[in-house]
Motif scaffolding. Structure first.
Motif, short mmCIF file in Angstrom:
data_model
loop_
_atom_site.label_atom_id
_atom_site.label_comp_id
_atom_site.label_asym_id
_atom_site.label_seq_id
_atom_site.Cartn_x
_atom_site.Cartn_y
_atom_site.Cartn_z
N LEU A 1 -11.14 5.20 2.55
CA LEU A 1 -11.30 3.74 2.44
C LEU A 1 -9.92 3.09 2.54
CD1 LEU A 1 -13.66 3.83 -0.66
CD2 LEU A 1 -14.36 3.03 1.61
N HIS A 2 -9.77 2.12 3.42
CA HIS A 2 -8.46 1.49 3.60
C HIS A 2 -8.44 0.06 3.06
CE1 HIS A 2 -4.44 1.50 5.36
NE2 HIS A 2 -4.65 0.22 5.66
N MET A 3 -7.48 -0.21 2.19
CA MET A 3 -7.25 -1.55 1.65
C MET A 3 -5.94 -2.06 2.26
SD MET A 3 -9.90 -1.67 -0.26
CE MET A 3 -11.05 -0.28 -0.30
N PRO A 4 -5.99 -3.02 3.17
CA PRO A 4 -4.83 -3.30 4.04
C PRO A 4 -3.75 -4.21 3.46
CG PRO A 4 -6.68 -4.67 4.68
CD PRO A 4 -7.18 -3.78 3.57
N TRP A 5 -3.97 -4.77 2.29
CA TRP A 5 -3.02 -5.78 1.82
C TRP A 5 -1.95 -5.18 0.89
CZ3 TRP A 5 -8.36 -6.91 1.83
CH2 TRP A 5 -8.76 -7.82 2.82
N CYS A 6 -0.77 -5.79 0.92
CA CYS A 6 0.31 -5.43 0.01
C CYS A 6 1.07 -6.70 -0.36
CB CYS A 6 1.25 -4.40 0.64
SG CYS A 6 2.02 -4.95 2.18
N VAL A 7 1.89 -6.61 -1.39
CA VAL A 7 2.68 -7.76 -1.81
C VAL A 7 3.76 -8.06 -0.79
CG1 VAL A 7 4.25 -8.66 -3.57
CG2 VAL A 7 2.21 -7.37 -4.25
N ARG A 8 4.42 -6.98 -0.33
CA ARG A 8 5.52 -7.13 0.63
C ARG A 8 5.61 -5.84 1.44
NH1 ARG A 8 10.47 -8.24 -2.56
NH2 ARG A 8 10.66 -5.98 -2.79
N LYS A 9 5.81 -5.97 2.72
CA LYS A 9 5.90 -4.80 3.60
C LYS A 9 7.24 -4.10 3.36
CE LYS A 9 4.40 -2.71 7.56
NZ LYS A 9 3.06 -2.13 7.80
N CYS A 10 7.18 -2.81 3.04
CA CYS A 10 8.41 -2.04 2.83
C CYS A 10 9.07 -1.76 4.18
CB CYS A 10 8.11 -0.73 2.12
SG CYS A 10 7.52 -0.95 0.43
N PRO A 11 10.41 -1.69 4.23
CA PRO A 11 11.11 -1.57 5.52
C PRO A 11 10.89 -0.24 6.23
CG PRO A 11 12.66 -1.42 3.68
CD PRO A 11 11.35 -1.86 3.11
N TYR A 12 10.37 0.79 5.52
CA TYR A 12 10.13 2.10 6.13
C TYR A 12 8.67 2.30 6.51
CZ TYR A 12 8.48 3.02 1.41
OH TYR A 12 7.80 2.93 0.22
N CYS A 13 7.80 1.37 6.16
CA CYS A 13 6.35 1.59 6.24
C CYS A 13 5.81 1.29 7.64
CB CYS A 13 5.64 0.69 5.22
SG CYS A 13 3.84 0.82 5.28
N ASP A 14 5.10 2.30 8.21
CA ASP A 14 4.44 2.09 9.50
C ASP A 14 2.92 2.15 9.37
OD1 ASP A 14 4.20 4.83 9.04
OD2 ASP A 14 4.37 5.34 11.17
N PHE A 15 2.43 2.07 8.13
CA PHE A 15 0.98 2.06 7.91
C PHE A 15 0.41 0.67 8.22
CE2 PHE A 15 1.98 5.39 4.51
CZ PHE A 15 1.78 6.43 5.39
N ASN A 16 -0.91 0.61 8.29
CA ASN A 16 -1.57 -0.67 8.55
C ASN A 16 -1.62 -1.48 7.25
OD1 ASN A 16 -3.02 -2.65 9.98
ND2 ASN A 16 -4.96 -1.82 9.27
N SER A 17 -0.50 -2.12 6.93
CA SER A 17 -0.41 -2.92 5.71
C SER A 17 0.07 -4.32 6.07
CB SER A 17 0.55 -2.28 4.70
OG SER A 17 1.83 -2.12 5.25
N HIS A 18 -0.45 -5.31 5.36
CA HIS A 18 -0.20 -6.71 5.68
C HIS A 18 0.13 -7.47 4.41
CE1 HIS A 18 -2.01 -6.16 9.75
NE2 HIS A 18 -2.67 -5.20 9.10
N ALA A 19 1.29 -8.14 4.41
CA ALA A 19 1.73 -8.88 3.23
C ALA A 19 0.73 -10.00 2.92
CB ALA A 19 3.12 -9.46 3.46
N LEU A 20 0.44 -10.15 1.65
CA LEU A 20 -0.52 -11.15 1.20
C LEU A 20 -0.02 -12.57 1.41
CD1 LEU A 20 -1.92 -9.90 -2.21
CD2 LEU A 20 -3.26 -10.57 -0.22
N SER A 21 -0.93 -13.44 1.77
CA SER A 21 -0.66 -14.88 1.73
C SER A 21 -1.88 -15.51 1.08
CB SER A 21 -0.43 -15.44 3.14
OG SER A 21 -1.53 -15.16 3.98
N GLY A 22 -1.81 -15.68 -0.23
CA GLY A 22 -2.95 -16.20 -0.98
C GLY A 22 -3.70 -15.07 -1.67
N ALA A 23 -4.90 -15.39 -2.13
CA ALA A 23 -5.70 -14.43 -2.88
C ALA A 23 -6.38 -13.44 -1.94
CB ALA A 23 -6.76 -15.16 -3.70
N ILE A 24 -6.62 -12.22 -2.45
CA ILE A 24 -7.34 -11.23 -1.67
C ILE A 24 -8.82 -11.62 -1.61
CG2 ILE A 24 -8.07 -8.81 -1.56
CD1 ILE A 24 -5.56 -8.05 -3.03
N PRO A 25 -9.41 -11.64 -0.41
CA PRO A 25 -10.84 -11.99 -0.28
C PRO A 25 -11.73 -10.81 -0.67
CG PRO A 25 -9.93 -11.52 1.88
CD PRO A 25 -8.79 -11.39 0.91
#
Length: 384
Positions: free
Chosen positions: A17-41
């Motif tokens: 199961l993939h949860m794609p949101w993060c607070v801030r993208k780390c500079p080494y991270c190449d995973f499918n992660s997206h910095a939050l803008s607002g509340a998680i839906p």
């Protein structure tokens, strides 16, 4: 097209199961992660996951789910209530083994008081804590949102919530890191007596900030000293390197990871999730992946599968061996036929040659210590 004959026994089934949101993208991270803008839906994502599952059910119906891994992104940003509702919905459509291992990745910087208790009540029974380092300067260089005190507090909070099965994620080969600093990180981790450690080298991946602006990493000689000294340190502490970057106490290996490396099947749900399934009738093995962007995943109706690829007969030896040979103790030769449907004679000549060179052990699909150092060379003869 030539397909492997169905063996009559399907591989164990896992769920990713993939949860794609993060607070801030780390500079080494190449995973499918997206910095939050607002509340998680949360409500919308829950509905999308369960709707996505409906489309995938025909390929897995009646097969028990042995393990679950919730990755990201930062899955610990989601609430305990979200996971309680998610697993309630999943259990209405999937059969879970009574002893299913259910792992959640957690970032120490996202864990307020009581959240671990809520995760446990939701049915999660294993944690993977993204510590990366206990060195405050390194955590800052890595762009982590937690400090060393938050890391220590998170591990203690996990224990207090009753999690006796957990992994600590730790990196080595960090910017300007010395052997002594890497060993100090290991000592800090070992002081918590974790059942499992993921200890892996920082690499510069394309499409990351570190790739475009590389930090000053240790020289190759230092990297080897870190790995060699750290490995000896972990063995003396009672840990076994059961996979290239995974260490565990006896019997505490990550069952989910083992299913990957043993060429098992895994159902994939969530934005950008990747899966692999074997057809029970034809024996066809299919890899597939889901819509990557969270907004597109939420808006799409029905199946969120964005693409798929059937593995050809000639691809299977490499696909199997590049997974199985990552395991320190390898696998039984019989597993090759069980998982691919191909007779071992298909690769017998290659195995004989590799064994004559001291790269594989006799009568087992397992690299020798020399072979582990030259794993890419071992895999080359299996290329189609």
């Amino acid at each position: 097209m030539n397909r492997p004959a169905a063996s009559g026994q399907l591989p164990p089934l896992s769920l990713y199961l993939h949860m794609p949101w993060c607070v801030r993208k780390c500079p080494y991270c190449d995973f499918n992660s997206h910095a939050l803008s607002g509340a998680i839906p949360e409500d919308d994502y829950l509905a999308a996951l369960l709707e996505d599952l409906q489309a995938d059910l025909p390929g897995v119906q009646g097969r028990p789910v042995e393990t679950v891994f919730i990755g990201g992104g930062t899955p610990s940003l989601m609430s305990g209530d979200f996971y309680a509702r998610l697993f309630d919905g999943l259990a209405r459509q999937l059969d879970f083994a009574s002893d299913a291992e259910i792992t959640l990745e957690a970032n120490p910087g996202t864990l307020e008081q009581g959240r671990f208790d809520a995760f446990r009540r939701a049915g999660i029974n294993r944690l993977s804590l993204g510590i990366q380092s206990f060195d405050p300067a390194q955590l800052k260089a890595l762009g982590r949102i937690h400090d060393d005190q938050a890391a220590r507090a998170a591990i203690q909070a996990a224990r207090d919530a009753g999690f006796d099965n957990f992994n600590l994620d730790l990196m080595h080969g960090l910017p300007e890191q010395t052997v002594e600093q890497a060993l100090a990180d290991l000592d800090a981790a070992l002081s918590f007596e974790p059942p499992h450690l993921s200890w892996y080298q920082l690499t510069l991946e394309p499409n990351t900030e570190f790739y475009s602006r590389p930090p000053d990493l240790p020289e190759d000689d230092t990297l080897w000293q870190i790995y060699s000294s750290g490995s000896d340190h972990l063995r003396r502490a009672g840990y076994d390197s059961y996979e290239i970057s995974a260490w565990s106490r006896p019997g505490r290996e990550a069952r989910h990871n083992l299913n990957y490396w043993r060429f098992g099947d895994y159902l994939a749900l969530g934005a950008g999730a990747h899966g692999k399934l074997t057809d029970g009738d034809s024996g066809e093995i299919r890899r597939y992946w889901k819509t990557r962007q969270p907004d597109a995943y939420l808006k799409r109706l029905g199946s969120r599968t964005a693409g798929q690829q059937s593995l050809e007969r000639d691809d299977l030896p490499l696909e199997f061996m590049m997974n199985a040979l990552r395991l320190g103790h390898g696998v039984d030769e019989s597993l090759f036929t069980e998982r691919t449907g191909l007779p071992l004679t298909e690769i017998a000549a290659i195995l004989t040659d590799l064994r004559s060179k001291g790269l594989l052990v006799p009568d087992r699909l397992q690299a020798t210590p020399l072979g582990q150092r030259y794993l890419n060379s071992i895999l080359e003869p299996f290329l189609p």
